[in-house]
Write an enzyme that holds these catalytic residues in place. Structure first.
Site, PDB file in Angstrom:
ATOM      1  N   ASP A  49      -4.214  -5.032   0.729  1.00 47.93           N
ATOM      2  CA  ASP A  49      -4.558  -4.437   2.008  1.00 47.93           C
ATOM      3  C   ASP A  49      -6.008  -4.813   2.315  1.00 47.93           C
ATOM      4  O   ASP A  49      -6.933  -4.252   1.751  1.00 47.93           O
ATOM      5  CB  ASP A  49      -4.379  -2.916   1.920  1.00 47.93           C
ATOM      6  CG  ASP A  49      -4.731  -2.207   3.216  1.00 47.93           C
ATOM      7  OD1 ASP A  49      -5.193  -2.873   4.159  1.00 47.93           O
ATOM      8  OD2 ASP A  49      -4.558  -0.972   3.272  1.00 47.93           O
ATOM      9  N   ASN A  62      -7.373  -4.487   5.327  1.00 50.70           N
ATOM     10  CA  ASN A  62      -7.893  -3.673   6.425  1.00 50.70           C
ATOM     11  C   ASN A  62      -8.574  -4.535   7.490  1.00 50.70           C
ATOM     12  O   ASN A  62      -9.639  -4.211   8.010  1.00 50.70           O
ATOM     13  CB  ASN A  62      -8.845  -2.599   5.899  1.00 50.70           C
ATOM     14  CG  ASN A  62      -8.120  -1.307   5.550  1.00 50.70           C
ATOM     15  OD1 ASN A  62      -7.262  -0.860   6.299  1.00 50.70           O
ATOM     16  ND2 ASN A  62      -8.460  -0.723   4.416  1.00 50.70           N
ATOM     17  N   GLU A 116      -3.964   1.840  -2.864  1.00 48.53           N
ATOM     18  CA  GLU A 116      -4.122   3.243  -2.494  1.00 48.53           C
ATOM     19  C   GLU A 116      -3.277   4.146  -3.397  1.00 48.53           C
ATOM     20  O   GLU A 116      -2.471   4.957  -2.939  1.00 48.53           O
ATOM     21  CB  GLU A 116      -3.789   3.455  -1.008  1.00 48.53           C
ATOM     22  CG  GLU A 116      -4.598   4.584  -0.409  1.00 48.53           C
ATOM     23  CD  GLU A 116      -4.511   4.683   1.111  1.00 48.53           C
ATOM     24  OE1 GLU A 116      -4.927   5.727   1.627  1.00 48.53           O
ATOM     25  OE2 GLU A 116      -4.063   3.731   1.767  1.00 48.53           O
ATOM     26  N   ASN A 147       0.874  -1.173   0.000  1.00 46.07           N
ATOM     27  CA  ASN A 147       0.000   0.000   0.000  1.00 46.07           C
ATOM     28  C   ASN A 147       0.914   1.226   0.000  1.00 46.07           C
ATOM     29  O   ASN A 147       1.556   1.536   1.005  1.00 46.07           O
ATOM     30  CB  ASN A 147      -0.916  -0.012   1.235  1.00 46.07           C
ATOM     31  CG  ASN A 147      -1.846   1.189   1.278  1.00 46.07           C
ATOM     32  OD1 ASN A 147      -1.463   2.310   0.980  1.00 46.07           O
ATOM     33  ND2 ASN A 147      -3.091   0.960   1.668  1.00 46.07           N
ATOM     34  N   ASP A 180      -2.053  -6.313   5.797  1.00 43.69           N
ATOM     35  CA  ASP A 180      -1.748  -6.654   4.405  1.00 43.69           C
ATOM     36  C   ASP A 180      -1.463  -8.151   4.336  1.00 43.69           C
ATOM     37  O   ASP A 180      -0.589  -8.651   5.043  1.00 43.69           O
ATOM     38  CB  ASP A 180      -0.540  -5.850   3.916  1.00 43.69           C
ATOM     39  CG  ASP A 180      -0.760  -4.359   4.076  1.00 43.69           C
ATOM     40  OD1 ASP A 180      -1.308  -3.747   3.152  1.00 43.69           O
ATOM     41  OD2 ASP A 180      -0.403  -3.807   5.147  1.00 43.69           O
ATOM     42  N   ASP A 197       2.750   4.634   5.225  1.00 41.86           N
ATOM     43  CA  ASP A 197       2.587   4.097   6.571  1.00 41.86           C
ATOM     44  C   ASP A 197       2.513   2.570   6.568  1.00 41.86           C
ATOM     45  O   ASP A 197       2.422   1.951   7.630  1.00 41.86           O
ATOM     46  CB  ASP A 197       1.367   4.698   7.276  1.00 41.86           C
ATOM     47  CG  ASP A 197       0.152   4.842   6.375  1.00 41.86           C
ATOM     48  OD1 ASP A 197       0.174   4.303   5.253  1.00 41.86           O
ATOM     49  OD2 ASP A 197      -0.823   5.501   6.790  1.00 41.86           O
ATOM     50  N   HIS A 198       2.569   1.968   5.391  1.00 36.47           N
ATOM     51  CA  HIS A 198       2.645   0.515   5.248  1.00 36.47           C
ATOM     52  C   HIS A 198       4.068   0.103   4.872  1.00 36.47           C
ATOM     53  O   HIS A 198       4.843   0.914   4.330  1.00 36.47           O
ATOM     54  CB  HIS A 198       1.721   0.014   4.139  1.00 36.47           C
ATOM     55  CG  HIS A 198       0.270   0.153   4.436  1.00 36.47           C
ATOM     56  ND1 HIS A 198      -0.560  -0.922   4.665  1.00 36.47           N
ATOM     57  CD2 HIS A 198      -0.520   1.260   4.510  1.00 36.47           C
ATOM     58  CE1 HIS A 198      -1.791  -0.494   4.875  1.00 36.47           C
ATOM     59  NE2 HIS A 198      -1.797   0.825   4.777  1.00 36.47           N
TER      60      HIS A 198
END
Length: 257
Positions: free
Chosen positions: A147, A149, A34, A7, A218, A247-248
């Site tokens: 991802d 989530n 994303e 991501n 993920d 941030d991943h």
């Protein structure tokens, strides 16, 4: 064959990070999420300069998924998740690459819960489960990567007691994940690392990465024929420590053959 999922949290804004990682890690195939870019703004030329062909399903400012490969042609089989013709969010892309059928996905976040965003997440999850069943029934070597989530268990989140009301750890979300996996999918990273946290996401605030206050959201789900080829799996934490990074962190698996 090494396949990764990453991501990127804005492919153009963080393109130097992505290109640096691709050059250093050299995955054979990578699923990206994303993108936050419309189709005409996808940086295909920059990826091509590193030897990667790509297909993508973009969306202005939000969402977006892509599959890039340096080991052969990408044969697109599906653009968007079936089950809702009115769904305009760019969250699913499917293609055959080097003998593997890959469903690249970006499952909705769902916060705040309760509310319309959470309801959409659960509907999307149900559509994914229905399509996943048909993929398994095909008998082909298939994976779902991206991802999700979802933190499946308490092992996948630091301080799980703080996340009980969050849409990524809500009981109904974890139940949807468990039901999906029960179709016959194999969680690749958890199979290789049954007892390790293996976080893939850390918030930007309060030095979450430095404290290793992370989440595992993920994932790779493998069909049984493909799971027989699983040799290794992990998370490449290094890019998460770079400047202006996502941030991943990229997660990856290694397949024989």
């Amino acid at each position: 064959m090494r396949i990764a999922t990453y991501n990127v949290n804005g492919i153009n804004g963080r393109l130097p990070v992505l290109l640096r990682w691709l050059e250093e890690a050299s995955p054979d195939v990578v699923c990206l999420q994303e993108l936050k870019a419309p189709d005409d703004a996808f940086p295909a030329a920059a990826l091509r300069d590193l030897g990667y062909d790509a297909i993508w399903h973009g969306q202005s400012r939000w969402n977006g998924v892509a599959i890039a490969s340096r080991v052969g042609e990408i044969h697109e089989t599906r653009w968007g998740l079936p089950g809702d013709p009115d769904d305009r969010q760019s969250r699913y892309l499917e293609a055959a690459v080097n003998g593997v059928l890959i469903g690249a996905l970006y499952l909705p976040n769902g916060n705040p819960r309760p509310g319309p965003k959470f309801d959409y997440k659960m509907r999307w999850f149900a559509r994914l489960a229905q399509h996943a069943r048909s993929l398994l029934d095909s008998g082909l070597p298939v994976m779902l990567a991206g991802d999700f989530n979802v933190m499946p268990t308490a092992l996948d989140v630091y301080k799980p007691e703080r996340w009980t009301d969050d849409a990524l750890f809500a009981p109904e979300v974890r139940a949807a994940w468990a039901s999906l996996v029960a179709q016959g999918w194999i969680d690749a990273i958890r199979t290789v690392h049954p007892d390790a946290p293996m976080y893939t996401f850390w918030k930007y605030w309060r030095q979450s990465f430095e404290r290793d206050a992370g989440l595992r959201i993920d994932h790779f789900l493998l069909s049984p024929p493909l799971a027989k080829r699983l040799e290794a799996a992990g998370v490449d934490r290094t890019p998460r420590g770079w400047e202006k990074t996502s941030d991943h962190a990229p997660a990856w698996i290694e397949l024989s053959g």
